[in-house]
Design an enzyme around this catalytic site. Sequence first.
Site, short mmCIF file in Angstrom:
data_model
loop_
_atom_site.label_atom_id
_atom_site.label_comp_id
_atom_site.label_asym_id
_atom_site.label_seq_id
_atom_site.Cartn_x
_atom_site.Cartn_y
_atom_site.Cartn_z
N TYR A 46 8.15 26.11 5.91
CA TYR A 46 8.31 27.56 5.82
C TYR A 46 8.46 28.02 4.38
O TYR A 46 8.31 29.20 4.09
CB TYR A 46 9.53 28.02 6.61
CG TYR A 46 9.31 28.08 8.10
CD1 TYR A 46 8.12 28.55 8.63
CD2 TYR A 46 10.30 27.67 8.98
CE1 TYR A 46 7.92 28.62 9.99
CE2 TYR A 46 10.11 27.73 10.35
CZ TYR A 46 8.91 28.21 10.85
OH TYR A 46 8.72 28.27 12.20
N LYS B 247 16.36 31.08 -1.05
CA LYS B 247 15.47 30.56 -0.01
C LYS B 247 14.25 31.46 0.07
O LYS B 247 14.35 32.66 0.27
CB LYS B 247 16.20 30.54 1.33
CG LYS B 247 15.44 29.82 2.43
CD LYS B 247 16.11 29.98 3.78
CE LYS B 247 17.55 29.52 3.77
NZ LYS B 247 17.67 28.07 3.63
N LEU C 208 15.92 22.79 -4.73
CA LEU C 208 16.97 22.18 -3.91
C LEU C 208 16.42 21.64 -2.60
O LEU C 208 17.03 20.76 -1.98
CB LEU C 208 18.08 23.19 -3.62
CG LEU C 208 18.82 23.76 -4.83
CD1 LEU C 208 19.87 24.78 -4.37
CD2 LEU C 208 19.47 22.65 -5.65
N GLY C 209 15.29 22.17 -2.16
CA GLY C 209 14.72 21.72 -0.89
C GLY C 209 13.35 22.30 -0.68
O GLY C 209 12.96 23.28 -1.32
N LYS C 210 12.61 21.67 0.23
CA LYS C 210 11.25 22.10 0.51
C LYS C 210 10.92 21.84 1.96
O LYS C 210 11.31 20.81 2.52
CB LYS C 210 10.26 21.35 -0.40
CG LYS C 210 8.81 21.76 -0.23
CD LYS C 210 7.93 20.97 -1.17
CE LYS C 210 6.46 21.36 -1.00
NZ LYS C 210 5.60 20.56 -1.89
N GLY C 211 10.22 22.78 2.59
CA GLY C 211 9.81 22.61 3.98
C GLY C 211 8.56 23.41 4.25
O GLY C 211 8.02 24.08 3.37
N LYS D 171 10.56 27.11 0.32
CA LYS D 171 11.37 26.30 -0.58
C LYS D 171 12.74 26.93 -0.76
O LYS D 171 12.96 28.10 -0.50
CB LYS D 171 10.70 26.18 -1.95
CG LYS D 171 9.34 25.50 -1.95
CD LYS D 171 8.74 25.49 -3.35
CE LYS D 171 7.36 24.87 -3.37
NZ LYS D 171 6.76 24.92 -4.73
N VAL D 172 13.65 26.10 -1.27
CA VAL D 172 14.97 26.58 -1.69
C VAL D 172 15.12 26.23 -3.16
O VAL D 172 14.94 25.07 -3.55
CB VAL D 172 16.10 25.94 -0.87
CG1 VAL D 172 17.45 26.48 -1.34
CG2 VAL D 172 15.92 26.21 0.61
N ASP E 57 24.49 23.40 16.54
CA ASP E 57 23.80 22.41 15.70
C ASP E 57 24.73 21.84 14.64
O ASP E 57 24.37 21.73 13.47
CB ASP E 57 22.56 23.03 15.05
CG ASP E 57 21.56 21.96 14.61
OD1 ASP E 57 21.63 20.83 15.13
OD2 ASP E 57 20.71 22.26 13.75
#
EC number: 2.7.11.1
Length: 550
Positions: free
Chosen positions: A94, A115, A89-92, A96-97, A210
Amino acid sequence: MADVFEFELEGHESQASPQRHAYHYDNCTEIMEDDHMYSNVADGQISAPPPSSSYMEDPMMESIQLCASAINPPNVRVGPEDFQLLKVLGKGGYGKVFQVRKTTGSDNGQIFAMKVLQKATIVRNQKDTAHTKAERNILEAVKSPFICDLLYAFQTGGKLYLILEYLSGGELFMHLEREGMFMENVAKFYLSEIVVSLEHLHQQGIIYRDLKPENILLDAYGHVKLTDFGLCKEEIEGDQKTHTFCGTIEYMAPEILMRCGHGKAVDWWSLGALMFDMLTGGPPFTAENRRKTIDKILKGRLTLPAYLSNEARDLIKKLLKRHVDTRLGAGLSDAEEIKSHAFFKTTDWNLVYARQLEAPFKPNIENDEDTSLFDARFTKMTPVDSPCETNFSLNGDNPFVGFTYVAPSVLEMMNKGGHGGISVAHLASSMSRAGAAKSPRKPGDPETASILHGGHSNLFGHGPNSEAPQAFGYGIGSQMTTTTAGGAGIQQPYQSFSGGYPEDDAMDTSTPRASESRETTTGNGSTTTTRPSNVGSSASTPIPLPKRVM
């Protein structure tokens, strides 16, 4: 996407009392018994309580069987092996998701978002470590139908895992990207649920700080869920102020940029910027670079397109007041001021709280595993939980002692599944701090406050050396960074504007502004991506739907 910043300003919060965090959980289960009834107290003859068999024979007494399965029900402690990876679902930087399926326990087969965070990346900075633990505490403590729910938290030698509810409706940003802008009745639905979610946070003494489309997820029924609490500030009572420079520039309130102290009213400025974004196609103040964007926020005129209703224009203008004292929602009544505005005159707030309003968009989901409303750049990746190069001891000097958590709702489900007669409340207190987290927080009690709201973190930001694209909805998104375009570091928050605020009165116009840009900053530097500005038109002219560029 846009830059996100966090600076702790010396001389303000640094003088605050040190916070203590209760990360150690007892492994014992406490069983409370009713007081025994004694007789013959007056003459000093106190009869002993009857033998335990007498209690068992009493039909009015509940039997509690003490056994291993009751005190330590199976599948309470979970690990990566209990989840099947389905999609990315996502990557960064720190981690992944993933979209995952639980393969064990009473919730076997359920879909979650997992996460995964690299410890080695987090512990490079002591503040990141503290913030990560505090972020996990916020997710545990703040329970609301409008807040993304934490179900499990656990760790291995090299990674931290957060198991969150899977919200198949995707990000509000993606829906805005597809539609360009929303009609007022559509925006009103989302804004009403966002108001309620912010109200709940404020009642818990939390400033969100935020609010933006990327941090708003939709569930399978189209209702709002806030995520990403990395920039939250806790323990804020009444008109108390904090001085941290943080947020996403396009949605940041002037008082944050001016470093003059800010309170809960910054969230209402962000709500005004978000409302403007929904109704016009972009944030109210944007420019070709960060400095010019900040300059517009501090000194620029607010331009409102003529097609907006009088009520919408009035609410936006009252939320985007640069002088905090005149901003709607800045008073002690907080969200009540906004809920009573004419823009929401047809809104039944009881239905909003009960989530009984019909969502304008109900996700067309084929099944529980559907990821069609998430970014295909991620979902087409092969889901792999990469091995760690660095492992930390789970005992001794482990910086994440006490990270493990199981939600009371999970324990309740297990209890109903026949795992003995021990009270779920006792299990929850032995496995986590859920009991303490739900207790009313007393103002001025630092220990209680730290248990409830342990701090703020950049857990949901992408870390150093991150790769584009970044995921937003589940929080591996824009990092709180001090990196500017070209890699030059910001040493101090923006301080070139030293004069007073210009007039708050907005200028209504039907002249659309040219498209402007928003900067996206990663750990390696920054790139610039174009997003549309507000689009104005006359009432008789068809409204163009701008295309958002991520």
